[in-house]
Write an enzyme that holds these catalytic residues in place. Structure first.
Site, PDB file in Angstrom:
ATOM      1  N   CYS A 185      47.468  63.109  17.770  1.00  0.00           N
ATOM      2  CA  CYS A 185      47.867  61.898  18.070  1.00  0.00           C
ATOM      3  C   CYS A 185      46.950  60.884  17.358  1.00  0.00           C
ATOM      4  O   CYS A 185      45.837  61.055  17.319  1.00  0.00           O
ATOM      5  CB  CYS A 185      47.750  61.625  19.634  1.00  0.00           C
ATOM      6  SG  CYS A 185      47.647  59.912  20.535  1.00  0.00           S
ATOM      7  N   CYS A 210      51.897  57.751  13.307  1.00  0.00           N
ATOM      8  CA  CYS A 210      51.982  57.909  14.584  1.00  0.00           C
ATOM      9  C   CYS A 210      52.862  59.129  14.556  1.00  0.00           C
ATOM     10  O   CYS A 210      53.906  59.259  13.892  1.00  0.00           O
ATOM     11  CB  CYS A 210      52.840  56.871  15.266  1.00  0.00           C
ATOM     12  SG  CYS A 210      53.437  57.166  17.023  1.00  0.00           S
TER      13      CYS A 210
HETATM   14  N1  DGL Z   1      52.114  59.984  19.184  1.00  0.00           N
HETATM   15  C1  DGL Z   1      50.823  58.971  19.292  1.00  0.00           C
HETATM   16  C2  DGL Z   1      50.249  58.764  17.939  1.00  0.00           C
HETATM   17  O1  DGL Z   1      50.215  59.376  16.949  1.00  0.00           O
HETATM   18  C3  DGL Z   1      50.921  58.121  20.397  1.00  0.00           C
HETATM   19  C4  DGL Z   1      51.945  57.178  20.605  1.00  0.00           C
HETATM   20  C5  DGL Z   1      51.829  56.595  21.861  1.00  0.00           C
HETATM   21  O2  DGL Z   1      51.638  57.200  22.848  1.00  0.00           O
HETATM   22  O3  DGL Z   1      51.790  55.240  21.805  1.00  0.00           O
HETATM   23  O4  DGL Z   1      49.798  57.658  17.872  1.00  0.00           O
END
Ligand code: DGL
Length: 285
Positions: free
Chosen positions: A70, A208
């Site tokens: 993440c 993301c």
């Molecule tokens: N998948 C995550 C990222 O890479 C988080 C997205 C989220 O929860 O807003 O930032």
């Protein structure tokens, strides 16, 4: 002992899939904090605490290394956890444990340089023409941290970085929104970035992990041939090097795959099933 993979939701599956391809014999536990997803619009302290709680669950479930799959957690929480929490946790658990992020390998892939490289300062009065533009599509929290701009600029004076926050997109992907709807949102952000820069970027980082699920929508909204930096491969390469340098972590080799969620247990969306190649079910954490 296992490799833990953490995300607010299903985005980290993109990293998990590549890691399990690279280390098929290893044991993996995936935790999605779906009760609190998305993270991208949350404040810093909240992101730190949710990430810490998620990692703690993974360590309790038998992880020895947790990969924050993440960007938001890596940008906001990683350094705090490594500095203020991991040392005492190691003592409490009495075994080596660590939390690793995914932004360092992504910046290495985007710059083509190792993390330890620091470019010489540009002499005063000299001008560097930024010859290449890198666009970073990410959450609002990652954009606010400016981590991609700051860290790429330290290493490459000839790369200009423009971030495009896409609030709402990770949430839509998490809910399994129809591809037609996602395609409109992705195209709108690609167009917003083009207007901000004055032209399209030469390269784009999907900053993301949720966006990697719809990487094809980004590829078709961007001009043909735009290079996409894919985090999953960059992270798998980095983890390979990390384990070679750190044999102290106990890692199981039974090929175990656990998927747990803080949210509703059950089958994930059709969008996830399509990406995954088959239906995927999460158990209650
Ligand atoms: N998948 C995550 C990222 O890479 C988080 C997205 C989220 O929860 O807003 O930032």
């Amino acid at each position: 002992m296992a490799i833990g993979v953490f995300d607010s939701g299903v985005g980290g599956l993109t990293v998990h899939r590549e890691l399990t391809r690279r280390f098929p014999e290893r044991d993996f536990i995936y935790l999605a904090d779906q009760a609190n997803a998305p993270y991208g619009g949350r404040g810093g302290e909240e992101i730190v605490e949710l990430t810490r709680a998620g990692c703690e669950r993974l360590f309790e479930a038998g992880a020895s290394v947790v990969v924050l799959a993440c960007n938001t957690a890596s940008a906001i929480a990683l350094r705090r956890l490594q500095q203020t929490w991991i040392p005492s946790l190691r003592e409490r658990l009495g075994r080596p444990v660590n939390v690793l992020g995914i932004i360092v390998p992504t910046i290495e892939a985007a710059t083509g340089l190792p993390w330890t490289y620091e470019a010489e300062a540009v002499p005063e009065g000299d001008k560097v023409a930024a010859i290449d533009i890198t666009g970073v599509f990410c959450t609002a929290a990652t954009a606010l941290s400016r981590v991609y701009e700051i860290e790429i600029d330290k290493r490459r004076h000839d790369l200009a970085v423009f971030a495009e926050p896409c609030p709402g997109l990770a949430g839509l992907i998490e809910l399994g929104a129809p591809v037609e709807e996602l395609s409109v949102v992705v195209s709108d952000h690609v167009d917003a970035l083009r207007r901000k820069i004055g032209r399209h970027p030469d390269k784009a980082v999907l900053g993301c992990t949720h966006y990697e699920i719809v990487a094809e929508l980004f590829a078709s909204a961007l001009p043909a041939g735009t290079e996409l930096i894919h985090q999953p491969t960059a992270v798998a390469d980095a983890l390979d090097r990390y384990f070679a340098a750190h044999p102290e972590y106990a890692l199981g080799e039974t090929g175990r795959r656990d998927f747990i969620t803080t949210g509703q247990a059950g089958a994930q969306s059709a969008l996830v099933a399509q990406f995954w190649g088959e239906p995927l079910t999460f158990e209650q954490a």
